[in-house]
Design an enzyme around this catalytic site. Sequence first.
Site, PDB file in Angstrom:
ATOM      1  N   SER A   1       0.855  -1.186   0.000  1.00  0.00           N
ATOM      2  CA  SER A   1       0.000   0.000   0.000  1.00  0.00           C
ATOM      3  C   SER A   1       0.888   1.233   0.000  1.00  0.00           C
ATOM      4  O   SER A   1       1.980   1.224   0.577  1.00  0.00           O
ATOM      5  CB  SER A   1      -0.890   0.017   1.249  1.00  0.00           C
TER       6      SER A   1
ATOM      7  N   TYR B   1      -1.524  -0.258  10.169  1.00  0.00           N
ATOM      8  CA  TYR B   1      -1.668  -0.828   8.825  1.00  0.00           C
ATOM      9  C   TYR B   1      -0.496  -0.406   7.943  1.00  0.00           C
ATOM     10  O   TYR B   1       0.091  -1.221   7.229  1.00  0.00           O
ATOM     11  CB  TYR B   1      -2.988  -0.371   8.219  1.00  0.00           C
TER      12      TYR B   1
END
Length: 244
Positions: A139, A153
């Site tokens: 990501s 995350y």
Amino acid sequence: MQGTVVVTGGSRGIGAAVVRALAARGVRTCFTYSTHREAADVVAAQAADLGTEAVPVQADVSVEGEVRRLFTQAQQLGPITGLVNNAGITGRQSAFVDLEVERVRRVLDVNVVGAFLCAREAVRRMAATGGGTIVNVSSRAAVLGGAGEYVDYAASKAAVDAMTVGLAREVAAHGIRVAGVRPGLIRTDIHASAGEPERVERLKGTVPMGRGGEADEVAEAVVWLLSDAASYVTGTTLDVSGGR
């Protein structure tokens, strides 16, 4: 592209788009889902409509025994030549000081430990059958940090980026390539799960291209990395983020 590709988290979002994109190219997949069998069955039916088999397997990628079972089942379809480490979770948007340890551990277990376990099982099989390709779905949060929303995350995806580099160097001599993609603001259900379904709309002005991305656009990058067209690409991660 021959053999069977394992796709984790293949029942929705980017994972489902990868299964469909591979099916459109005649590539057989074995993909995981966590709880929603109905969604997995829809993806399998979409692949069948494209003339290619896609087999759903319920598995928690953070559990070693379930990962081993996944790869045993996948191998029954044929030699495993590809792995897409896509399964990932995030908690609800939260300031760093409010993160609960149980949530952080679960995010790291799924996103990091799960990716390691799946890559390990894939390498064991690929090394014995002449090679293959692993694509890790990271990501842009790994670079941007996820401040005020999900630093845990972001940190988990940074760990995946580091694993991509190290593992690629370790297994290149076995004919195994390891690469990654870093999606940016992509229209998937993960934003709703984090508590803000309209997050892409809110932030699309920060994207140089002026829009959010689609899961299919990320899937095309993944499929390219899996293909022979990317035969000299390893140890690197491709940003699919509209320039953000």
